[in-house]
Scaffold this motif. Structure first.
Motif, PDB file in Angstrom:
ATOM      1  N   LEU A  46       1.215   3.995  -0.262  1.00 48.74           N
ATOM      2  CA  LEU A  46       0.660   3.714   0.666  1.00 48.74           C
ATOM      3  C   LEU A  46      -0.026   2.185   0.530  1.00 48.74           C
ATOM      4  CD1 LEU A  46      -1.350   6.992   1.912  1.00 48.74           C
ATOM      5  CD2 LEU A  46       0.588   5.685   3.127  1.00 48.74           C
ATOM      6  N   ALA A  47      -0.634   2.033  -0.825  1.00 47.08           N
ATOM      7  CA  ALA A  47      -1.309   0.608  -0.925  1.00 47.08           C
ATOM      8  C   ALA A  47      -0.138  -0.282  -1.124  1.00 47.08           C
ATOM      9  CB  ALA A  47      -1.953   0.706  -2.481  1.00 47.08           C
ATOM     10  N   PHE A  48       0.981  -0.235  -1.616  1.00 52.30           N
ATOM     11  CA  PHE A  48       2.093  -1.125  -1.783  1.00 52.30           C
ATOM     12  C   PHE A  48       2.707  -1.453  -0.583  1.00 52.30           C
ATOM     13  CE2 PHE A  48       6.710  -1.746  -2.040  1.00 52.30           C
ATOM     14  CZ  PHE A  48       6.748  -2.960  -2.694  1.00 52.30           C
ATOM     15  N   LEU A  49       2.831  -0.451   0.533  1.00 51.95           N
ATOM     16  CA  LEU A  49       3.323  -0.947   1.759  1.00 51.95           C
ATOM     17  C   LEU A  49       2.491  -1.459   2.649  1.00 51.95           C
ATOM     18  CD1 LEU A  49       5.472   2.290   2.571  1.00 51.95           C
ATOM     19  CD2 LEU A  49       6.334   0.227   1.881  1.00 51.95           C
ATOM     20  N   GLN A  50       1.060  -1.307   2.323  1.00 50.58           N
ATOM     21  CA  GLN A  50       0.089  -1.933   3.124  1.00 50.58           C
ATOM     22  C   GLN A  50      -0.075  -3.425   2.711  1.00 50.58           C
ATOM     23  OE1 GLN A  50      -4.121  -0.721   2.846  1.00 50.58           O
ATOM     24  NE2 GLN A  50      -4.230  -0.684   5.221  1.00 50.58           N
ATOM     25  N   ASP A  51       0.234  -3.692   1.381  1.00 53.64           N
ATOM     26  CA  ASP A  51       0.279  -4.928   0.952  1.00 53.64           C
ATOM     27  C   ASP A  51       1.694  -5.584   1.475  1.00 53.64           C
ATOM     28  OD1 ASP A  51      -2.284  -5.170  -0.216  1.00 53.64           O
ATOM     29  OD2 ASP A  51      -1.500  -4.460  -2.103  1.00 53.64           O
ATOM     30  N   VAL A  52       2.735  -5.172   1.576  1.00 50.81           N
ATOM     31  CA  VAL A  52       3.654  -5.738   2.211  1.00 50.81           C
ATOM     32  C   VAL A  52       3.571  -6.188   3.377  1.00 50.81           C
ATOM     33  CG1 VAL A  52       6.067  -5.517   2.787  1.00 50.81           C
ATOM     34  CG2 VAL A  52       5.272  -4.710   0.446  1.00 50.81           C
ATOM     35  N   MET A  53       2.798  -5.153   4.278  1.00 47.95           N
ATOM     36  CA  MET A  53       2.483  -5.380   5.637  1.00 47.95           C
ATOM     37  C   MET A  53       1.747  -6.622   5.925  1.00 47.95           C
ATOM     38  SD  MET A  53       3.184  -4.668   8.826  1.00 47.95           S
ATOM     39  CE  MET A  53       3.892  -3.108   8.483  1.00 47.95           C
ATOM     40  N   ASN A  54       0.655  -6.762   4.889  1.00 48.23           N
ATOM     41  CA  ASN A  54      -0.238  -7.783   5.092  1.00 48.23           C
ATOM     42  C   ASN A  54       0.666  -9.253   4.983  1.00 48.23           C
ATOM     43  OD1 ASN A  54      -2.221  -6.313   5.481  1.00 48.23           O
ATOM     44  ND2 ASN A  54      -3.191  -6.401   3.362  1.00 48.23           N
ATOM     45  N   ILE A  55       1.580  -9.235   3.920  1.00 43.68           N
ATOM     46  CA  ILE A  55       2.432 -10.403   3.821  1.00 43.68           C
ATOM     47  C   ILE A  55       3.398 -10.579   5.180  1.00 43.68           C
ATOM     48  CG2 ILE A  55       4.278 -11.347   2.330  1.00 43.68           C
ATOM     49  CD1 ILE A  55       3.503  -9.704   0.131  1.00 43.68           C
TER      50      ILE A  55
END
Length: 540
Positions: A108-117
């Motif tokens: 969840l953390a990783f995908l949320q950071d990808v989404m931020n990018i």
């Protein structure tokens, strides 16, 4: 958009800045991001315009370092109020993400950071103060970063940095000042649909593996056939990997219709086949002929008038010539919206000739098919309803994200008979639902990407009236641009008259050449200086 080989580029910002200095624009996009993304939007706006450090747009060879962040926990209560532990990407790898045991929290953390990018990139794509591209020559990018594939895995911090680096040097095709081939902006609903289909990660060959997507393809293709003018939307069709493949499908089906034995026995069992298309048509017709064993020499190019339209009398003359030589004319491909001039062949006249000589009529409306959505402009395709097959690319005029190309066929069942191989291990005949929804056996591919959902979701969001307004506005802007430059000093139109499509074709004449007579010397000096430019006003 520039013609192939013109070397034309558009670099948005006049001051070369990579960051937005317009607080009004910033606030507007922040409101949009917050509305649709909630906490992610708040974080994004803080990253872009708030107290958080802004990622550098230029300078240095390394993108901003991805810091450790707080992530959701993996307890049984959702949502929960547990303290969020730090996730240090420097110590995590892809094997720590789902389906790994206890992989929910880092995933969840990783995908949320990808989404931020991704959201940051989307916002900046629409910011006029940013550059369309941070252009580097290939050797510069190869030297500046290590792109080589390694034996050992990299950690997730490095993976996020690769995501940032890739977008840093990507062309912002959704930018208001982007002018180049094909891309028509970035539609937010279409983008959301693309994210959804990637998440679903399914295949389009059977109903059992993609039930909703298969049904959406069925209803969307039927609607497109209705718009073409086939009674009740009857017929068949498929979404393919681009207009070139759709055109090749048409050529393949036309050949099968005339000589069904070619499927088993090959080209040796049939006479010399000849296809006809205009000299302004897309190169994919010859490419398809080469791939199918028909041969590029068997594609006869028909002369066009000064506006780029096929001349029917020359078509009929060349058909008779081929028949006199003992060859068999099997397909005429008329173009609705040529690549350069945006010309529409006279479909009614072509249809009459095809009927007279019993030849398959295909319409390559990859570019111009979108005009069928407009009551004001669909007259350009008068006669398309008489075609046996039509290529229509919603990823062009209609602005659907790449890729989205449809081949529509008037005769139902013909495509299936042409391509099916009866693979019983995949297309079993004892299933408990209507087997006509298993579409994989009528495709050249086995696995097929879900291309329809982008178009379907955008259609639901816009309605037919929304696409109509989009098309009408594009052609209105084309006429506006034409009226501005047609009498402007230093500009010459390639042909007289209003553009048929959004292609506005003109020459720019440098001052040093304006006094020269219009002869071969002038053309030879002008050509390397002023390549023919096709400007799509839908990007103005």
């Amino acid at each position: 958009m520039a013609s192939p080989g013109s070397g034309f580029w558009s670099f948005g910002s006049e001051n070369g800045s990579g960051d937005s200095d317009n607080p009004g624009t910033a606030r507007a996009w922040c409101q949009v991001a917050q509305k649709f993304t909630g906490g992610i939007g708040n974080k994004l706006c803080a990253l872009l315009y708030g107290d958080a450090e802004k990622p550098a747009e230029s300078g240095g060879s390394q993108p901003p370092r991805v810091v450790a962040r707080k992530a959701a926990c993996a307890c049984d209560q959702k949502p929960c109020s547990c303290p969020k532990a730090d996730v240090n990407y420097g110590f995590l790898h892809a094997t720590d993400l789902l389906p790994a045991c206890d992989g929910e929290r880092p995933t969840l953390a990783f995908l949320q950071d990808v989404m931020n990018i991704l959201l940051q990139y989307v916002v900046k794509s629409f910011d006029r103060s940013t550059k369309v591209i941070d252009f580097h020559y290939p050797n510069e990018l190869l030297q500046e970063y290590n792109w080589e594939l390694a034996d050992q895995p990299q950690n997730l911090e490095e993976i996020l940095m690769h995501c940032q680096t890739t977008l840093k040097y990507a062309i912002k095709t959704g930018h208001p000042r982007y002018f180049n081939q094909l891309s028509t902006g970035l539609d937010m609903v279409g983008l959301a649909a693309d994210w959804l289909t990637s998440t679903a990660n399914t295949n389009m060959f059977t109903y059992e593996i993609a039930p909703v997507f298969v049904l959406l393809e069925y209803v969307t293709l039927k609607k497109m056939r209705e718009i073409i003018g086939w009674p009740g939307g009857s017929g068949d069709g498929i979404f393919s990997p681009g207009g070139a493949i759709s055109n090749m499908y048409a050529m393949m089906i036309a050949r099968f219709k005339m000589f069904p034995e070619v499927k088993e026995k090959g080209m040796a069992a049939v006479p010399r086949l000849i296809a006809f298309t205009s000299e302004h048509s897309h190169f994919s017709l010859k490419k398809g002929a080469a791939a199918l064993g028909i041969g590029t020499d068997s594609v006869i190019l028909i002369k066009c008038d000064e506006r780029g339209k096929m001349i029917p009398s020359d078509l009929e003359r060349r058909i008779l010539e081929a028949k006199q030589k003992g060859f068999v004319p099997f397909l005429v491909s008329a173009t609705a919206g040529t690549t350069v001039y945006g010309a529409f062949d006279p479909l009614l006249a072509v249809a009459d000739i095809c009927k007279k000589y019993k030849i398959w009529m295909h319409v390559d409306a990859a570019w111009g098919g979108g005009l069928l959505m407009s009551r004001k402009h669909k007259w350009n395709l008068s006669g398309v309803e008489r075609a046996n097959s039509v290529t229509w690319n919603p990823h062009k005029m209609m602005g659907v994200p790449l890729q989205c190309s449809a081949l529509l066929v008037r005769e139902e069942g013909l495509m299936q008979n042409c391509n099916q191989m009866h693979a019983s291990y995949l297309f079993q005949q004892d299933k408990h639902y209507d087997l006509s929804y298993d579409t994989g056996d009528k495709a050249l591919q086995c696995g097929r990407h879900v291309d329809v959902f982008k178009l379907w979701l955008m259609w639901r969001a816009k309605g037919t009236t929304g696409f109509e307004a989009h098309v009408d506005k594009c052609l209105e802007l084309a006429e506006y641009l034409y009226n501005i430059i047609k009498n402007r000093e230093g500009y010459e139109m390639v042909f007289d008259g209003k553009p048929q499509h959004t292609n506005v074709c003109f020459w720019y004449i440098p001052p040093s050449l304006r006094t020269l007579e219009d002869n071969e010397e002038r053309v030879s000096r002008l050509s390397p200086l002023s390549p023919l430019t096709i400007c799509p006003p839908h990007r103005l």
